[in-house]
Design an enzyme around this catalytic site. Sequence first.
Site, PDB file in Angstrom:
ATOM      1  N   THR A  40      85.489   0.714  75.175  1.00 43.73           N
ATOM      2  CA  THR A  40      84.831   1.990  74.903  1.00 43.73           C
ATOM      3  C   THR A  40      85.055   2.840  76.143  1.00 43.73           C
ATOM      4  O   THR A  40      84.360   2.718  77.134  1.00 43.73           O
ATOM      5  CB  THR A  40      83.322   1.815  74.635  1.00 43.73           C
ATOM      6  OG1 THR A  40      82.730   1.202  75.772  1.00 43.73           O
ATOM      7  CG2 THR A  40      83.065   0.959  73.419  1.00 43.73           C
TER       8      THR A  40
ATOM      9  N   GLN B  43      89.378  -4.123  84.084  1.00 47.01           N
ATOM     10  CA  GLN B  43      88.124  -4.378  83.391  1.00 47.01           C
ATOM     11  C   GLN B  43      87.792  -3.225  82.476  1.00 47.01           C
ATOM     12  O   GLN B  43      88.162  -2.078  82.725  1.00 47.01           O
ATOM     13  CB  GLN B  43      86.994  -4.664  84.363  1.00 47.01           C
ATOM     14  CG  GLN B  43      86.580  -3.506  85.233  1.00 47.01           C
ATOM     15  CD  GLN B  43      85.530  -3.922  86.233  1.00 47.01           C
ATOM     16  OE1 GLN B  43      85.653  -4.949  86.888  1.00 47.01           O
ATOM     17  NE2 GLN B  43      84.485  -3.125  86.362  1.00 47.01           N
ATOM     18  N   ALA B  44      87.085  -3.583  81.405  1.00 43.15           N
ATOM     19  CA  ALA B  44      86.694  -2.595  80.413  1.00 43.15           C
ATOM     20  C   ALA B  44      85.333  -2.978  79.847  1.00 43.15           C
ATOM     21  O   ALA B  44      84.917  -4.139  79.923  1.00 43.15           O
ATOM     22  CB  ALA B  44      87.732  -2.524  79.292  1.00 43.15           C
ATOM     23  N   TYR B  45      84.680  -1.996  79.292  1.00 40.18           N
ATOM     24  CA  TYR B  45      83.354  -2.193  78.704  1.00 40.18           C
ATOM     25  C   TYR B  45      83.476  -2.110  77.196  1.00 40.18           C
ATOM     26  O   TYR B  45      84.232  -1.296  76.656  1.00 40.18           O
ATOM     27  CB  TYR B  45      82.381  -1.167  79.289  1.00 40.18           C
ATOM     28  CG  TYR B  45      82.197  -1.448  80.757  1.00 40.18           C
ATOM     29  CD1 TYR B  45      81.171  -2.260  81.198  1.00 40.18           C
ATOM     30  CD2 TYR B  45      83.112  -0.978  81.697  1.00 40.18           C
ATOM     31  CE1 TYR B  45      81.042  -2.584  82.543  1.00 40.18           C
ATOM     32  CE2 TYR B  45      82.993  -1.296  83.033  1.00 40.18           C
ATOM     33  CZ  TYR B  45      81.955  -2.096  83.448  1.00 40.18           C
ATOM     34  OH  TYR B  45      81.837  -2.428  84.767  1.00 40.18           O
ATOM     35  N   LEU B  46      82.708  -2.975  76.531  1.00 46.02           N
ATOM     36  CA  LEU B  46      82.840  -3.117  75.088  1.00 46.02           C
ATOM     37  C   LEU B  46      81.636  -2.586  74.327  1.00 46.02           C
ATOM     38  O   LEU B  46      81.570  -2.732  73.114  1.00 46.02           O
ATOM     39  CB  LEU B  46      83.076  -4.597  74.735  1.00 46.02           C
ATOM     40  CG  LEU B  46      84.259  -5.244  75.458  1.00 46.02           C
ATOM     41  CD1 LEU B  46      84.318  -6.730  75.133  1.00 46.02           C
ATOM     42  CD2 LEU B  46      85.560  -4.552  75.085  1.00 46.02           C
TER      43      LEU B  46
END
Length: 161
Positions: A82, A29-32
Amino acid sequence: MKAIEIERKFLVRNDSWRDCAGIPHVLQQAYLSRDENSVRVRLIDGRSACLTIKFRTAGLAKDEYEYEIPVEEARDLLRHATGHVIEKTRYRVLHEGRNWDVDVFAGAYEGLTLAEIEMAGEDDLPALPQWLGREVTGNKRYSNRAMAEASRQPPLGACGG
């Protein structure tokens, strides 16, 4: 779909939870975004994916919107993170009729294991398993978003203290 997310989070003291663990799922998972609200992309077992948008509200509650998205789009979105991509294996663990999510981190946070429970309300008092360590609800060092944005240093107490 909109939901209200209310959860508590704990460090995990030992591996005795594994006796009641369900099938594991590998998550990337990653944050945008970097503002106070969050946009997260999650790839699950490389076979399904979702996009989640969370808005902080009062107390422990967050407004949450989650949508299934195509796996290839999720892979593309992970490249736009990000910060870095969080890698973990999630287990569903049943304890006294309630489901806990236990996340065993890999990569930069290998050695960290966290458990969280979703609650019906802020006054919900779930039975706490013996394998839980210190509560870290609200401690930003243990939020997935903060870990994704950090310089890849494990939070203090990552060993379950």
